[in-house]
Motif scaffolding. Sequence first.
Motif, PDB file in Angstrom:
ATOM      1  N   ASP A   1     -36.428   0.312 -29.268  1.00  0.00           N
ATOM      2  CA  ASP A   1     -35.587  -0.375 -30.245  1.00  0.00           C
ATOM      3  C   ASP A   1     -35.787  -1.893 -30.199  1.00  0.00           C
ATOM      4  N   THR A   2     -36.536  -2.352 -29.221  1.00  0.00           N
ATOM      5  CA  THR A   2     -36.807  -3.780 -29.099  1.00  0.00           C
ATOM      6  C   THR A   2     -37.516  -4.298 -30.349  1.00  0.00           C
ATOM      7  N   ALA A   3     -36.952  -5.321 -30.965  1.00  0.00           N
ATOM      8  CA  ALA A   3     -37.494  -5.865 -32.215  1.00  0.00           C
ATOM      9  C   ALA A   3     -36.655  -7.061 -32.636  1.00  0.00           C
ATOM     10  N   VAL A   4     -37.142  -7.756 -33.650  1.00  0.00           N
ATOM     11  CA  VAL A   4     -36.297  -8.714 -34.357  1.00  0.00           C
ATOM     12  C   VAL A   4     -35.602  -7.951 -35.483  1.00  0.00           C
ATOM     13  N   TYR A   5     -34.298  -8.068 -35.519  1.00  0.00           N
ATOM     14  CA  TYR A   5     -33.502  -7.358 -36.523  1.00  0.00           C
ATOM     15  C   TYR A   5     -33.083  -8.335 -37.622  1.00  0.00           C
ATOM     16  N   TYR A   6     -33.311  -7.909 -38.855  1.00  0.00           N
ATOM     17  CA  TYR A   6     -33.012  -8.745 -40.021  1.00  0.00           C
ATOM     18  C   TYR A   6     -31.955  -8.074 -40.887  1.00  0.00           C
ATOM     19  N   CYS A   7     -31.022  -8.852 -41.321  1.00  0.00           N
ATOM     20  CA  CYS A   7     -30.051  -8.423 -42.315  1.00  0.00           C
ATOM     21  C   CYS A   7     -30.628  -8.707 -43.695  1.00  0.00           C
ATOM     22  N   ALA A   8     -30.348  -7.834 -44.644  1.00  0.00           N
ATOM     23  CA  ALA A   8     -30.862  -8.022 -45.994  1.00  0.00           C
ATOM     24  C   ALA A   8     -29.829  -7.581 -47.012  1.00  0.00           C
ATOM     25  N   ALA A   9     -29.924  -8.185 -48.175  1.00  0.00           N
ATOM     26  CA  ALA A   9     -29.052  -7.840 -49.292  1.00  0.00           C
ATOM     27  C   ALA A   9     -29.904  -7.649 -50.537  1.00  0.00           C
ATOM     28  N   GLY A  10     -29.545  -6.655 -51.306  1.00  0.00           N
ATOM     29  CA  GLY A  10     -30.297  -6.427 -52.525  1.00  0.00           C
ATOM     30  C   GLY A  10     -29.569  -5.495 -53.473  1.00  0.00           C
ATOM     31  N   VAL A  11     -29.893  -5.611 -54.739  1.00  0.00           N
ATOM     32  CA  VAL A  11     -29.359  -4.651 -55.703  1.00  0.00           C
ATOM     33  C   VAL A  11     -29.885  -3.260 -55.340  1.00  0.00           C
ATOM     34  N   ILE A  12     -31.158  -3.232 -54.991  1.00  0.00           N
ATOM     35  CA  ILE A  12     -31.779  -2.032 -54.418  1.00  0.00           C
ATOM     36  C   ILE A  12     -32.301  -2.446 -53.057  1.00  0.00           C
ATOM     37  N   ILE A  13     -31.816  -1.862 -51.985  1.00  0.00           N
ATOM     38  CA  ILE A  13     -32.048  -2.413 -50.654  1.00  0.00           C
ATOM     39  C   ILE A  13     -33.500  -2.347 -50.240  1.00  0.00           C
ATOM     40  N   VAL A  14     -34.262  -1.423 -50.766  1.00  0.00           N
ATOM     41  CA  VAL A  14     -35.672  -1.344 -50.381  1.00  0.00           C
ATOM     42  C   VAL A  14     -36.479  -2.508 -50.970  1.00  0.00           C
ATOM     43  N   VAL A  15     -35.878  -3.244 -51.901  1.00  0.00           N
ATOM     44  CA  VAL A  15     -36.494  -4.459 -52.435  1.00  0.00           C
ATOM     45  C   VAL A  15     -35.446  -5.570 -52.300  1.00  0.00           C
ATOM     46  N   PRO A  16     -35.268  -6.090 -51.079  1.00  0.00           N
ATOM     47  CA  PRO A  16     -34.195  -7.057 -50.863  1.00  0.00           C
ATOM     48  C   PRO A  16     -34.378  -8.344 -51.656  1.00  0.00           C
ATOM     49  N   ASN A  17     -33.245  -8.875 -52.079  1.00  0.00           N
ATOM     50  CA  ASN A  17     -33.248 -10.170 -52.750  1.00  0.00           C
ATOM     51  C   ASN A  17     -33.073 -11.308 -51.750  1.00  0.00           C
ATOM     52  N   TYR A  18     -32.420 -11.013 -50.629  1.00  0.00           N
ATOM     53  CA  TYR A  18     -32.108 -12.046 -49.645  1.00  0.00           C
ATOM     54  C   TYR A  18     -32.306 -11.502 -48.238  1.00  0.00           C
ATOM     55  N   TRP A  19     -32.713 -12.415 -47.347  1.00  0.00           N
ATOM     56  CA  TRP A  19     -32.943 -12.078 -45.933  1.00  0.00           C
ATOM     57  C   TRP A  19     -32.198 -13.066 -45.045  1.00  0.00           C
ATOM     58  N   GLY A  20     -31.772 -12.557 -43.903  1.00  0.00           N
ATOM     59  CA  GLY A  20     -31.296 -13.437 -42.850  1.00  0.00           C
ATOM     60  C   GLY A  20     -32.471 -13.951 -42.038  1.00  0.00           C
ATOM     61  N   GLN A  21     -32.169 -14.770 -41.047  1.00  0.00           N
ATOM     62  CA  GLN A  21     -33.227 -15.399 -40.251  1.00  0.00           C
ATOM     63  C   GLN A  21     -33.712 -14.498 -39.117  1.00  0.00           C
ATOM     64  N   GLY A  22     -32.974 -13.443 -38.823  1.00  0.00           N
ATOM     65  CA  GLY A  22     -33.364 -12.506 -37.770  1.00  0.00           C
ATOM     66  C   GLY A  22     -32.697 -12.804 -36.441  1.00  0.00           C
ATOM     67  N   THR A  23     -32.481 -11.750 -35.671  1.00  0.00           N
ATOM     68  CA  THR A  23     -31.928 -11.878 -34.329  1.00  0.00           C
ATOM     69  C   THR A  23     -32.693 -10.932 -33.394  1.00  0.00           C
ATOM     70  N   GLN A  24     -33.053 -11.428 -32.225  1.00  0.00           N
ATOM     71  CA  GLN A  24     -33.865 -10.656 -31.290  1.00  0.00           C
ATOM     72  C   GLN A  24     -33.004  -9.671 -30.509  1.00  0.00           C
ATOM     73  N   VAL A  25     -33.454  -8.439 -30.461  1.00  0.00           N
ATOM     74  CA  VAL A  25     -32.851  -7.413 -29.608  1.00  0.00           C
ATOM     75  C   VAL A  25     -33.930  -6.947 -28.641  1.00  0.00           C
ATOM     76  N   THR A  26     -33.634  -7.052 -27.349  1.00  0.00           N
ATOM     77  CA  THR A  26     -34.568  -6.631 -26.321  1.00  0.00           C
ATOM     78  C   THR A  26     -33.889  -5.610 -25.428  1.00  0.00           C
ATOM     79  N   VAL A  27     -34.510  -4.442 -25.294  1.00  0.00           N
ATOM     80  CA  VAL A  27     -33.962  -3.365 -24.469  1.00  0.00           C
ATOM     81  C   VAL A  27     -34.906  -3.160 -23.288  1.00  0.00           C
ATOM     82  N   SER A  28     -34.404  -3.379 -22.096  1.00  0.00           N
ATOM     83  CA  SER A  28     -35.228  -3.240 -20.896  1.00  0.00           C
ATOM     84  C   SER A  28     -35.106  -1.829 -20.341  1.00  0.00           C
ATOM     85  N   SER A  29     -36.200  -1.370 -19.732  1.00  0.00           N
ATOM     86  CA  SER A  29     -36.201  -0.002 -19.177  1.00  0.00           C
ATOM     87  C   SER A  29     -35.755  -0.001 -17.741  1.00  0.00           C
TER      88      SER A  29
END
Length: 118
Positions: free
Chosen positions: A90-118
């Motif tokens: 699940d480790t990745a940069v996670y982005y929030c998005a908004a859109g009339v149709i979400i698969v084609v977002p109109n707006y993006w956030g800047q992203g937040t890092q999620v790191t999961v250690s084993s």
Amino acid sequence: QVQLVESGGGLVQAGGSLKLSCAASGRAFSSYAMGWFRQVPGKKRELVASMSQSGSSAYYADSVKGRFTISRDNAKNTVYLQMNSLKPEDTAVYYCAAGVIIVVPNYWGQGTQVTVSS
């Protein structure tokens, strides 16, 4: 115009939990479907979860079903992603998005890092 600001990322051990928040400013938050995408270096950005404008329906990628929950509070212009039973993959940069149709977002956030250690 909609501005999106994510928070809540960080470092967590496998099996742990994190809750991401995305605060939206601007107009007509409730008119947009909201989603969370994630991206790792060298790979395509993928849709993890999304929620309809009213909050009546949600979509989850197979890889997160049963572990992640998306929710939104239209009164607070905020969308959340509760992530439980986290895995190293699940480790990745996670982005929030908004859109009339979400698969084609109109707006993006800047992203937040999620790191999961084993």
